[in-house]
Write an enzyme that holds these catalytic residues in place. Sequence first.
Site, short mmCIF file in Angstrom:
data_model
loop_
_atom_site.label_atom_id
_atom_site.label_comp_id
_atom_site.label_asym_id
_atom_site.label_seq_id
_atom_site.Cartn_x
_atom_site.Cartn_y
_atom_site.Cartn_z
N ASP A 1 28.34 50.59 47.54
CA ASP A 1 28.54 49.26 48.10
C ASP A 1 28.87 48.23 47.01
O ASP A 1 28.52 48.39 45.85
CB ASP A 1 27.29 48.80 48.85
CG ASP A 1 26.95 49.69 50.03
OD1 ASP A 1 27.89 50.28 50.61
OD2 ASP A 1 25.76 49.80 50.37
N LYS A 2 29.50 47.16 47.43
CA LYS A 2 29.88 46.07 46.53
C LYS A 2 28.69 45.61 45.68
O LYS A 2 28.81 45.47 44.46
CB LYS A 2 30.43 44.89 47.34
CG LYS A 2 30.70 43.64 46.52
CD LYS A 2 31.05 42.46 47.41
CE LYS A 2 31.14 41.18 46.59
NZ LYS A 2 31.38 39.99 47.44
#
Length: 303
Positions: free
Chosen positions: A138-139
């Site tokens: 994830d970011k």
Amino acid sequence: MEKTLFKVDEKSEGTRIDKYLSDMLEEKSRSFIQELIKKEKVVVNNKIPKSNYKVKAFDNIELEVPEPEILKVDAEDIPLNILYEDNDVIVVNKEQGMVVHPAPGNYNGTLVNALLFHCKDLSGINGIIRPGIVHRIDKDTSGILVVAKNDEAHNKLSEQLKNHSMKREYYALIEGRLKNDSGTINKPIGRNKKDRLKMGIVEDGKLAVTHYEVLERYNGYTLIKCILETGRTHQIRVHMSSIGFPLVGDPLYGFKRQKFKLDGQMLHAKTLGFIHPETSEYMEFNSELPKYFINIIDKLRNE
């Protein structure tokens, strides 16, 4: 137009066709498959099935996947923390806040943009948008991931992901003091029925298994190591939240009230191990916890 053929085995009989196909094609979401069914790109025994059709043993299924939309992704001179590189793979330690690959509304500043500047030879299996990307994080999750530089390496690494032989260990700081020293969460994960931005524990979701071990306990918090057996979207975040111990700083699954000002969940992909696709040697990489993570841990230790 890419065509794929399936013959249903007896064990899968009675499964909804969208679930069956998304299980067979792990890189395709169930919603993507449902869209193909609506567009009559799925044929069962030479007939167009209804969306709720349940497959039968020995059904012949033909799936047509349209060519991806042609998009231009620019190479950008963005610094990368490369832990290892050869002719087949690149192992990168991603910073928190960096998106792995471009998506609608976010075509710049991603890991892929940086990789395209760094090297010209990336696997083309995942198309223009995700060249070389075997798995993603994830970011707002930091840590290690491996990128394939050619299609053969990509296929071999993907197979290791599929058969759960790739070693992936994460460190996470969770809310609350976890009593058990270790445990396993085995709960299926799928798209949240009420909020499409979220994943959730759903009965007809995909198999998801997370093992955890307690590393340290603090006043109201616990540092744990999570070992992924499967790799579903938001898996650790959803699993820990499901047992009442969400990740600190998690904007989707965490507590509304947060003690610390953070840019996202406290989750770091610390260790990655895999069989090298060309040499067949086992390789393992470790990364230090980022500064923001260490600073919070130090505060909790001093309380």
